[in-house]
Design a protein around this motif. Structure first.
Motif, PDB file in Angstrom:
ATOM      1  N   LEU A   1       5.437  31.752 -10.865  1.00 35.49           N
ATOM      2  CA  LEU A   1       6.967  31.803 -10.456  1.00 35.49           C
ATOM      3  C   LEU A   1       7.126  30.614  -9.472  1.00 35.49           C
ATOM      4  CD1 LEU A   1       7.366  35.534  -9.669  1.00 35.49           C
ATOM      5  CD2 LEU A   1       8.238  34.269 -11.774  1.00 35.49           C
ATOM      6  N   VAL A   2       8.024  29.865  -9.481  1.00 29.73           N
ATOM      7  CA  VAL A   2       8.295  28.598  -9.044  1.00 29.73           C
ATOM      8  C   VAL A   2       9.228  28.675  -7.975  1.00 29.73           C
ATOM      9  CG1 VAL A   2       8.608  25.979  -9.347  1.00 29.73           C
ATOM     10  CG2 VAL A   2       7.096  27.473 -10.725  1.00 29.73           C
ATOM     11  N   ASP A   3       9.047  27.741  -6.773  1.00 33.30           N
ATOM     12  CA  ASP A   3      10.257  27.935  -5.950  1.00 33.30           C
ATOM     13  C   ASP A   3      11.182  26.736  -6.194  1.00 33.30           C
ATOM     14  OD1 ASP A   3      11.854  27.817  -3.895  1.00 33.30           O
ATOM     15  OD2 ASP A   3      10.426  27.004  -2.156  1.00 33.30           O
ATOM     16  N   LEU A   4      12.383  26.919  -6.461  1.00 32.46           N
ATOM     17  CA  LEU A   4      13.370  25.755  -6.767  1.00 32.46           C
ATOM     18  C   LEU A   4      14.504  25.891  -5.498  1.00 32.46           C
ATOM     19  CD1 LEU A   4      13.669  26.277 -10.713  1.00 32.46           C
ATOM     20  CD2 LEU A   4      12.374  24.498  -9.475  1.00 32.46           C
ATOM     21  N   ASN A   5      14.118  25.979  -4.552  1.00 31.89           N
ATOM     22  CA  ASN A   5      15.189  25.826  -3.214  1.00 31.89           C
ATOM     23  C   ASN A   5      16.037  27.072  -3.387  1.00 31.89           C
ATOM     24  OD1 ASN A   5      16.076  24.372  -1.134  1.00 31.89           O
ATOM     25  ND2 ASN A   5      17.980  23.437  -2.359  1.00 31.89           N
ATOM     26  N   GLY A   6      15.565  27.869  -3.629  1.00 33.06           N
ATOM     27  CA  GLY A   6      15.955  29.309  -3.473  1.00 33.06           C
ATOM     28  C   GLY A   6      16.385  29.909  -5.158  1.00 33.06           C
ATOM     29  N   MET A   7      16.472  29.054  -6.059  1.00 35.76           N
ATOM     30  CA  MET A   7      16.648  29.415  -7.194  1.00 35.76           C
ATOM     31  C   MET A   7      15.380  29.971  -7.788  1.00 35.76           C
ATOM     32  SD  MET A   7      18.109  27.789 -10.637  1.00 35.76           S
ATOM     33  CE  MET A   7      19.663  27.629 -10.574  1.00 35.76           C
ATOM     34  N   ARG A   8      15.199  30.757  -9.004  1.00 34.86           N
ATOM     35  CA  ARG A   8      13.978  31.330  -9.365  1.00 34.86           C
ATOM     36  C   ARG A   8      13.778  30.369 -10.594  1.00 34.86           C
ATOM     37  NH1 ARG A   8      12.460  35.611 -13.510  1.00 34.86           N
ATOM     38  NH2 ARG A   8      10.667  36.688 -12.550  1.00 34.86           N
ATOM     39  N   GLY A   9      12.292  29.724 -10.587  1.00 36.47           N
ATOM     40  CA  GLY A   9      11.639  29.201 -11.539  1.00 36.47           C
ATOM     41  C   GLY A   9      10.761  29.887 -12.405  1.00 36.47           C
ATOM     42  N   LEU A  10      10.742  29.806 -13.711  1.00 40.08           N
ATOM     43  CA  LEU A  10       9.652  30.667 -14.573  1.00 40.08           C
ATOM     44  C   LEU A  10       8.821  29.921 -15.274  1.00 40.08           C
ATOM     45  CD1 LEU A  10       8.338  33.310 -15.053  1.00 40.08           C
ATOM     46  CD2 LEU A  10      10.038  33.652 -16.765  1.00 40.08           C
ATOM     47  N   ILE A  11       7.549  29.740 -15.264  1.00 45.53           N
ATOM     48  CA  ILE A  11       6.800  29.112 -16.300  1.00 45.53           C
ATOM     49  C   ILE A  11       6.183  30.040 -17.034  1.00 45.53           C
ATOM     50  CG2 ILE A  11       4.947  27.245 -16.463  1.00 45.53           C
ATOM     51  CD1 ILE A  11       5.374  25.902 -14.096  1.00 45.53           C
ATOM     52  N   PRO A  12       6.414  30.253 -18.215  1.00 44.63           N
ATOM     53  CA  PRO A  12       5.886  31.471 -19.076  1.00 44.63           C
ATOM     54  C   PRO A  12       4.251  30.856 -19.250  1.00 44.63           C
ATOM     55  CG  PRO A  12       7.812  30.730 -20.046  1.00 44.63           C
ATOM     56  CD  PRO A  12       7.743  29.803 -18.785  1.00 44.63           C
ATOM     57  N   ARG A  13       3.494  31.925 -19.300  1.00 46.48           N
ATOM     58  CA  ARG A  13       1.981  31.630 -19.505  1.00 46.48           C
ATOM     59  C   ARG A  13       1.724  30.940 -20.458  1.00 46.48           C
ATOM     60  NH1 ARG A  13      -1.636  33.314 -23.375  1.00 46.48           N
ATOM     61  NH2 ARG A  13      -3.814  33.067 -22.815  1.00 46.48           N
ATOM     62  N   GLU A  14       2.280  30.732 -21.677  1.00 49.73           N
ATOM     63  CA  GLU A  14       1.774  29.729 -22.793  1.00 49.73           C
ATOM     64  C   GLU A  14       2.389  28.332 -22.278  1.00 49.73           C
ATOM     65  OE1 GLU A  14       3.013  30.806 -26.704  1.00 49.73           O
ATOM     66  OE2 GLU A  14       1.218  32.444 -26.691  1.00 49.73           O
ATOM     67  N   GLU A  15       3.377  28.181 -21.506  1.00 46.82           N
ATOM     68  CA  GLU A  15       3.843  26.859 -21.026  1.00 46.82           C
ATOM     69  C   GLU A  15       2.951  26.373 -19.903  1.00 46.82           C
ATOM     70  OE1 GLU A  15       5.891  25.094 -22.834  1.00 46.82           O
ATOM     71  OE2 GLU A  15       5.929  26.853 -24.456  1.00 46.82           O
ATOM     72  N   GLY A  16       2.268  27.409 -19.410  1.00 51.29           N
ATOM     73  CA  GLY A  16       1.030  26.914 -17.980  1.00 51.29           C
ATOM     74  C   GLY A  16       0.487  25.729 -17.996  1.00 51.29           C
ATOM     75  N   ALA A  17      -0.036  25.456 -19.358  1.00 52.19           N
ATOM     76  CA  ALA A  17      -1.027  24.233 -19.454  1.00 52.19           C
ATOM     77  C   ALA A  17      -1.283  24.055 -20.765  1.00 52.19           C
ATOM     78  CB  ALA A  17      -2.209  24.578 -18.593  1.00 52.19           C
ATOM     79  N   LEU A  18      -1.539  22.645 -21.023  1.00 55.12           N
ATOM     80  CA  LEU A  18      -1.936  22.357 -22.395  1.00 55.12           C
ATOM     81  C   LEU A  18      -3.192  23.123 -22.668  1.00 55.12           C
ATOM     82  CD1 LEU A  18      -1.683  18.390 -22.558  1.00 55.12           C
ATOM     83  CD2 LEU A  18      -0.675  20.201 -24.264  1.00 55.12           C
ATOM     84  N   GLY A  19      -3.156  23.765 -23.942  1.00 54.67           N
ATOM     85  CA  GLY A  19      -4.570  24.490 -24.437  1.00 54.67           C
ATOM     86  C   GLY A  19      -4.519  25.829 -24.126  1.00 54.67           C
ATOM     87  N   ILE A  20      -3.532  26.421 -23.480  1.00 52.22           N
ATOM     88  CA  ILE A  20      -3.457  27.859 -23.229  1.00 52.22           C
ATOM     89  C   ILE A  20      -2.869  28.514 -24.420  1.00 52.22           C
ATOM     90  CG2 ILE A  20      -2.156  29.703 -21.879  1.00 52.22           C
ATOM     91  CD1 ILE A  20      -4.275  28.588 -20.316  1.00 52.22           C
ATOM     92  N   ARG A  21      -1.759  28.025 -25.286  1.00 47.53           N
ATOM     93  CA  ARG A  21      -1.695  28.545 -26.436  1.00 47.53           C
ATOM     94  C   ARG A  21      -2.471  28.430 -27.493  1.00 47.53           C
ATOM     95  NH1 ARG A  21       3.802  25.368 -28.662  1.00 47.53           N
ATOM     96  NH2 ARG A  21       4.508  26.135 -26.556  1.00 47.53           N
ATOM     97  N   GLU A  22      -3.272  27.444 -27.411  1.00 48.06           N
ATOM     98  CA  GLU A  22      -4.379  27.355 -28.323  1.00 48.06           C
ATOM     99  C   GLU A  22      -5.573  28.087 -28.278  1.00 48.06           C
ATOM    100  OE1 GLU A  22      -1.455  24.133 -28.408  1.00 48.06           O
ATOM    101  OE2 GLU A  22      -2.878  24.658 -27.071  1.00 48.06           O
ATOM    102  N   GLY A  23      -5.841  28.407 -27.062  1.00 52.45           N
ATOM    103  CA  GLY A  23      -6.903  29.180 -26.681  1.00 52.45           C
ATOM    104  C   GLY A  23      -8.320  28.433 -26.117  1.00 52.45           C
ATOM    105  N   THR A  24      -7.782  26.963 -26.022  1.00 51.62           N
ATOM    106  CA  THR A  24      -8.943  26.068 -25.555  1.00 51.62           C
ATOM    107  C   THR A  24      -9.127  26.081 -24.035  1.00 51.62           C
ATOM    108  OG1 THR A  24      -7.359  24.413 -25.985  1.00 51.62           O
ATOM    109  CG2 THR A  24      -8.737  24.836 -27.813  1.00 51.62           C
TER     110      THR A  24
END
Length: 309
Positions: free
Chosen positions: A52-75
């Protein structure tokens, strides 16, 4: 090296253009259309490992698989996401959704920012390119540093300085901004070096004169003498002395400075134990953006110590 628009995370956090882009839904929408990389601070990670990311009052969401390169692939392990809580994260705005309570949530992707950084910047780096980096964590074998949008590179301990150290914490702290030179690639990851930016033997030795008494650190004790660090890229050799240990602070008298033999001869006046000092930011002799080679040895020396990139 090309002029970069990609930086370690945290670099653009308080930049006026970044603050303007996250100031309102309209500004975020414009950044989405332009595909701009933005930054803000991760507030928390939920049970599903979405950030969950602070966007000056608006809620921002980075889904797990979008959290970093390699998360989706399991590396890449989820620690790459968990460790970003309360820290800046890079992202690209991908969409907006309206929650059941009427609130708007911006869907963000750190992965997309890293893919863009990898493709447009990191994949184009060549050996000898000097890059900004931010230390992320320290291991006995070396330093991991963010070289762009949270993408890590490895700086091995033996490449940190000419003077050998026992652990990277003697030179760096997590969060410290440094410069490093690209040494090569190993299975796709950039390997860095650092010692080539800290000056040649002559550049460092020029700061010391015979007859001076200066401070140093006992680095190693050999059968033929004691190596004392005078600067990260310069050590002198002192005569052996009883009851001294690696890591001690020392006051040393400089007997002679010998460029032909690439030696500084010392006499240990006194040694003492002290609390570990907080590492200071490195002082760089090389301030350019690319080096073809680094010749550590002085012109007078028969011994040649050189790095070719």
């Amino acid at each position: 090296m090309m002029e970069t628009l990609f930086y370690p995370e945290g670099h653009r956090l308080n930049a006026p253009e970044n603050l303007a882009a996250i100031s309102s839904p309209a500004a975020l929408s414009e950044a989405q259309r332009a595909g701009r990389i933005l930054e803000s601070r991760a507030l928390m990670c939920d049970g599903a490992h979405n950030l969950l990311v602070d966007l000056n009052g608006m809620r921002g969401l980075i889904p797990r698989e979008e959290g970093a390169l390699g998360i989706r692939e399991g590396t890449v392990r989820d620690i790459a996401i968990l460790s970003r809580v309360n820290r800046p994260v890079s992202f690209i705005v991908q969409d907006f959704i309206r929650e059941e309570d009427g609130r708007i949530t911006a869907l963000l992707s750190r992965r997309a920012a890293q893919e863009l950084c990898q493709r447009e910047y990191i994949d184009k780096l060549c050996p000898g390119d000097v890059v900004p980096a931010r230390v992320t964590h320290l291991e006995p074998f070396g330093v991991f540093a963010d070289i762009g949008c949270g993408i890590p590179a490895l700086l091995p301990i033996d490449s940190i300085s000419v003077s050998r150290i026992g652990h990277p914490r003697e030179r760096f702290l997590p969060g410290m901004d440094i410069r490093a030179v690209v040494k090569g690639r190993d299975r796709g990851r950039i390997n860095l070096s650092h010692k080539e930016l800290l000056g040649t033997w002559a550049e460092n030795a020029r700061r010391f004169q015979a007859g001076e008494t200066v401070g140093g650190i006992i680095r190693s004790i050999e059968s033929y003498g004691v190596f004392v660090e005078l600067a990260p890229n310069l050590a002198g050799l002192a005569e052996s002395k009883e009851n001294i240990f690696p890591g001690q602070q020392a006051s040393v008298f400089i007997k002679s400075v010998l460029p032909q033999r690439m030696k500084v001869k010392l006499i240990i006046i006194e040694t003492f134990d002290s609390e570990p000092r907080r590492p200071r930011p490195p002082e760089y002799f090389f301030t350019g953006e690319h080096m073809e080679e680094f010749l550590y040895s002085p012109p007078e020396s028969e011994k040649i110590i050189r790095t070719v990139f």
